[in-house]
Design an enzyme around this catalytic site. Structure first.
Site, PDB file in Angstrom:
ATOM      1  N   ARG A 103      36.507  42.060  41.798  1.00 12.95           N
ATOM      2  CA  ARG A 103      37.190  43.340  42.027  1.00 12.95           C
ATOM      3  C   ARG A 103      38.518  43.079  42.725  1.00 12.95           C
ATOM      4  NH1 ARG A 103      33.418  45.973  46.907  1.00 12.95           N
ATOM      5  NH2 ARG A 103      33.429  44.142  48.221  1.00 12.95           N
ATOM      6  N   CYS A 107      47.883  43.876  41.421  1.00  8.08           N
ATOM      7  CA  CYS A 107      49.057  43.790  42.290  1.00  8.08           C
ATOM      8  C   CYS A 107      49.440  45.199  42.734  1.00  8.08           C
ATOM      9  CB  CYS A 107      50.191  43.139  41.504  1.00  8.08           C
ATOM     10  SG  CYS A 107      51.804  43.406  42.251  1.00  8.08           S
ATOM     11  N   ASN A 141      39.292  51.221  47.807  1.00 10.26           N
ATOM     12  CA  ASN A 141      38.211  50.709  48.660  1.00 10.26           C
ATOM     13  C   ASN A 141      38.690  49.464  49.389  1.00 10.26           C
ATOM     14  OD1 ASN A 141      35.098  50.937  49.142  1.00 10.26           O
ATOM     15  ND2 ASN A 141      35.515  48.764  48.856  1.00 10.26           N
ATOM     16  N   GLU A 142      38.628  49.514  50.709  1.00 11.76           N
ATOM     17  CA  GLU A 142      38.944  48.357  51.556  1.00 11.76           C
ATOM     18  C   GLU A 142      40.168  47.573  51.063  1.00 11.76           C
ATOM     19  OE1 GLU A 142      35.405  45.974  52.113  1.00 11.76           O
ATOM     20  OE2 GLU A 142      34.680  47.307  53.659  1.00 11.76           O
ATOM     21  N   CYS A 153      53.327  37.501  42.876  1.00 12.17           N
ATOM     22  CA  CYS A 153      53.799  37.553  41.482  1.00 12.17           C
ATOM     23  C   CYS A 153      55.298  37.868  41.437  1.00 12.17           C
ATOM     24  CB  CYS A 153      52.978  38.567  40.686  1.00 12.17           C
ATOM     25  SG  CYS A 153      53.403  40.277  41.055  1.00 12.17           S
ATOM     26  N   CYS A 156      56.316  41.305  42.666  1.00 14.04           N
ATOM     27  CA  CYS A 156      56.375  41.384  44.129  1.00 14.04           C
ATOM     28  C   CYS A 156      57.659  40.746  44.645  1.00 14.04           C
ATOM     29  CB  CYS A 156      55.151  40.718  44.754  1.00 14.04           C
ATOM     30  SG  CYS A 156      53.695  41.778  44.643  1.00 14.04           S
ATOM     31  N   GLU A 306      30.951  53.153  55.818  1.00 10.53           N
ATOM     32  CA  GLU A 306      29.883  52.229  55.429  1.00 10.53           C
ATOM     33  C   GLU A 306      29.299  51.679  56.724  1.00 10.53           C
ATOM     34  OE1 GLU A 306      31.169  49.193  52.659  1.00 10.53           O
ATOM     35  OE2 GLU A 306      32.299  50.633  51.454  1.00 10.53           O
ATOM     36  N   TRP A 314      25.950  38.249  49.961  1.00 10.06           N
ATOM     37  CA  TRP A 314      26.149  38.118  48.511  1.00 10.06           C
ATOM     38  C   TRP A 314      25.264  36.996  47.954  1.00 10.06           C
ATOM     39  CZ3 TRP A 314      32.042  38.846  46.973  1.00 10.06           C
ATOM     40  CH2 TRP A 314      32.383  40.182  47.156  1.00 10.06           C
ATOM     41  N   GLU A 354      26.244  42.219  44.149  1.00 10.38           N
ATOM     42  CA  GLU A 354      25.672  42.565  45.457  1.00 10.38           C
ATOM     43  C   GLU A 354      24.169  42.832  45.401  1.00 10.38           C
ATOM     44  OE1 GLU A 354      28.251  45.501  47.252  1.00 10.38           O
ATOM     45  OE2 GLU A 354      29.734  43.941  47.654  1.00 10.38           O
ATOM     46  N   TYR A 356      21.958  41.232  46.728  1.00  7.16           N
ATOM     47  CA  TYR A 356      21.321  40.970  48.029  1.00  7.16           C
ATOM     48  C   TYR A 356      21.753  41.945  49.121  1.00  7.16           C
ATOM     49  CZ  TYR A 356      19.846  36.274  46.483  1.00  7.16           C
ATOM     50  OH  TYR A 356      19.276  35.222  45.847  1.00  7.16           O
TER      51      TYR A 356
HETATM   52  C1  GAL Z   1      32.193  46.423  51.753  1.00  8.58           C
HETATM   53  C2  GAL Z   1      32.641  47.129  50.507  1.00  8.58           C
HETATM   54  C3  GAL Z   1      31.478  47.636  49.685  1.00  8.58           C
HETATM   55  C4  GAL Z   1      30.476  46.558  49.515  1.00  8.58           C
HETATM   56  C5  GAL Z   1      30.027  46.057  50.853  1.00  8.58           C
HETATM   57  C6  GAL Z   1      29.091  44.902  50.704  1.00  8.58           C
HETATM   58  O1  GAL Z   1      33.128  45.495  52.144  1.00  8.58           O
HETATM   59  O2  GAL Z   1      33.476  48.211  50.791  1.00  8.58           O
HETATM   60  O3  GAL Z   1      31.949  48.038  48.428  1.00  8.58           O
HETATM   61  O4  GAL Z   1      31.044  45.552  48.767  1.00  8.58           O
HETATM   62  O5  GAL Z   1      31.107  45.615  51.612  1.00  8.58           O
HETATM   63  O6  GAL Z   1      29.745  43.730  50.305  1.00  8.58           O
END
Ligand code: GAL
Length: 664
Positions: A103, A107, A141-142, A153, A156, A306, A314, A354, A356
């Protein structure tokens, strides 16, 4: 109060959704975040949108009174898009393409990506703008996660040149600011300017690579601004049509993005808190500091988007949260200013990278211990929401964090053991150890409301900052500076003033000489804090009006000033010229806090017990958190009532292992 889970209905058979929603409601959950990775399900082919499944999921959840926060799915551009526009892929500093398969493979500056981003975000915003059950948006996301803070690149590079043109106006100014006369780097055309990619010199930090420090710092600023800009593009797209509040899920201490800037375009900050990762277990103090930083970004309460709710990893798994720990982490977040908690994730997924990452439920979807703990926590929070929700943390002390300084220190940390973030943390820790609440703020914050401001190793300086600090202290503020303060200008060049450079006037000292401590060498330091030890750095100080609080007791610096205090206007400036072991730094800060009339929240701090002082509607209250796996007894003044049990607390508060008390 919102209390919920990160939910991926697309990972489960349609027949399961009703059961999930029912189980969530039974666990007192009232919100989910969804869709932040679902681009290939929402736009399976270019321009063809399918919101039907998401509409249905939102409706099934709404039946049980559960609201939805929608994530824009731009962290995972789909394969059809990447095949069509392979220029979107990010490049590393070796010029290698960071390809498809996980994921964040894009860029931030790519114009094609901007176009497709606007497409999907506008379509979602249009579709959900008036939806009664969609209560917020999360952008992407993050940002920066998985080492995607910088892209190298060609796009950039072009954008970097434009950014530099905006900043410097002329090549002459740029050459001067960076000192390109060194090693024959004078640029004569804008288009000659490079990104700090792989070059000849190697150094301990691969990001440094012998590059020009001015260029490096500007590249990191530019990269951070690129992310802020990419987020803004999405924020604008949503704000153009929809009214729901917008956030992004930040990552606490993450160092690649200037979070103070990233927060500016958001309605509220949220963040992702995983205290027990397989390769890194966070101390409770570190988590507390991350919460305080998240609160400091907008000087307002925040969400945890989260929150760890199971063992996670992982390829390998971290520790399983012990009974009571998920509840404790939740209360810690709330104590530090979280107004909503969303657990990651509702249920462990049986496929994908993911597999795990365990959540509230295991793969089998059967409610067990962790589910019941969260259920209980949700019920308690609902019961205590009147007291807790929207309450403010009361802090008389601020620690200043600067990303510009962080990056500068990271390229050239002065000493192999020096770490800016760790230094900030060591100061933060001393306040926790003294039961003193702290805000973590940017240099742009209103410092006037604090009795004590701590600015460790603020090495990059600017004239307006000097003026601001002088005003703050002159009006009665107390300021703590440390070694390496004021060593550079804002362009990351060393100052030619006598150190501590622009801080000299305030601190009333000159740094005569310094000693960078290597190969296990330590230096005894003796003074107001008792006997201490420096192991990283010693500034040998010449007081110019300041009073000496501690001296070195080493060989060649015997008797030389190490720590000083200077009266400046109505306030005081402390200069701590060395690092110190935890105990003596804690003792020093206790003395300094006392002199600044900062009161501990409770006397007699105990190891592993956190106390947070809060206020709502003019009423003050305390939250006590026991991070120990054994019970503790905390002396408290008479007259408190514990909110969850309703019991009167006389003289002492008993806390169970991982226990919590809210005292009003
Ligand atoms: C965070 C992320 C989630 C999921 C979780 C577990 O960093 O926002 O999407 O990946 O960790 O790795």
């Amino acid at each position: 109060m919102y209390f919920g889970a990160d939910y991926y209905p697309e990972h489960w058979p349609r027949e399961r959704w009703e059961q999930d929603a029912r189980l969530m409601a039974e666990a007192n959950l009232n919100v989910v975040r969804m869709a932040e990775f679902a681009w290939s399900k929402l736009e399976p082919e270019e321009g063809t949108y399918d919101f039907s499944w998401l509409d249905e999921a939102i409706a099934v959840l709404a039946e049980q009174g559960i609201k939805t926060v929608l994530g824009t799915p731009t962290a995972t551009p789909p394969k059809w898009l990447m095949d069509k526009c392979p220029d979107i892929y990010m490049k590393d500093r070796f010029g290698r393409v960071r390809g498809f398969g996980s994921r964040r493979h894009y860029c931030y500056n790519n114009p094609n990506y901007h176009r497709y981003t606007k497409g999907i975000v506008a379509a979602m915003a249009e579709h959900y703008k008036d939806h009664p059950h969609v209560v917020g948006w999360q952008i992407d996301n993050e940002f920066g996660c998985q080492d995607t803070g910088q892209c190298y690149c060609e796009v950039c590079r072009g954008e970097f040149v434009r950014w530099l043109q905006g900043k410097y106006g002329s090549l002459e100014a740029l050459n001067k600011a960076w000192g390109t006369v060194f090693w024959s780097q004078i640029y004569t055309e804008w288009d000659q300017i490079i990104l700090p990619t792989y070059t000849v010199c190697e150094d301990s930090d691969p990001r440094f690579h012998g590059h020009n420090p001015g260029l490096l710092l500007d590249f990191f600023r530019f990269s951070s601004d690129s992310i802020v800009g990419y987020q803004k593009l999405q924020v604008d797209e949503i704000r153009g049509v929809a009214n729901q509040p917008i956030t992004h899920n930040l990552m606490g201490h993450f160092p690649e993005i200037d979070y103070f800037k990233l927060g500016q375009d958001l309605d509220f900050v949220s963040w992702d808190n995983y205290p027990a990762m397989p390769f890194h277990k966070s101390s409770y103090q570190s988590v507390a500091m991350a919460h305080d930083l998240m609160r400091g970004i907008k000087n307002q309460n925040f969400w945890v988007m989260e929150e760890q709710s199971g063992p996670c990893g992982w390829s390998v798994l971290g520790d399983t949260p012990a009974p009571g720990q998920i509840r404790l982490w939740t209360y810690q977040a709330v104590a530090h200013g979280a107004d909503a908690i969303v657990y990651f994730r509702w249920r462990a997924c049986s496929f994908g990278a993911e597999e795990y990452w365990y959540g509230i439920l295991d793969h089998d979807g059967v409610p067990r211990r962790r589910y019941r703990e969260i259920q209980q926590t949700g019920q308690e929070l609902a019961q205590a929401a009147q007291v807790l929700e929207g309450a403010k943390v009361l802090a008389d002390v601020a620690i200043v964090k600067s990303y510009d300084n962080l990056w500068s220190h990271r390229f050239q940390p002065h000493n192999a053991k020096f770490d800016y973030a760790a230094l900030l943390y060591s100061y933060y820790n001393t306040f926790m150890a003294n039961n003193i609440n702290t805000d973590v703020v940017s240099i742009d914050a209103d410092l006037g409301k604090y009795k004590l401001v701590v600015m460790p190793a603020f090495n990059l300086m600017r004239e307006d900052i000097r003026i601001k600090l002088e005003k703050y202290v002159a009006a009665g503020g107390n300021l703590v500076l440390t070694y390496r303060s004021g060593t550079r200008d804002w362009n990351n060049s060393m100052t030619t003033e006598t150190l501590p450079g622009p801080f000299g006037h305030l601190a009333g000292v000159e740094v005569e000489e310094f000693d960078s401590l290597n190969h296990g060498r330590t230096v005894p330091v003796t003074g107001v804090m008792g006997e201490g030890k420096a192991a990283v750095w010693c500034d040998l100080l010449n007081p110019q009006g300041a009073q000496v609080l501690a001296t070195y007791a080493g060989q060649f610096n015997q008797g030389q000033a190490a720590i000083t205090v200077n009266d400046f206007g109505h306030g005081k400036v402390y200069y701590v010229g060395c690092d110190l072991d935890d105990d003596s730094l804690t003792a020093l800060m206790r003395e300094i806090a006392k002199a600044a009339t900062v009161q501990p929240v409770l006397p007699d701090p105990q190891i592993g017990v956190e106390v947070v002082k809060k206020e709502k509607g003019g009423k003050e209250f305390l939250v006590l958190l026991n991070h120990n796996s054994n019970p503790v007894t905390v002396p408290v003044p008479r007259g408190y009532t514990e909110v969850l049990s309703g019991e009167q607390v006389e003289d002492v508060c008993q806390l169970e292992p991982f226990g919590v008390a809210i005292l009003t």
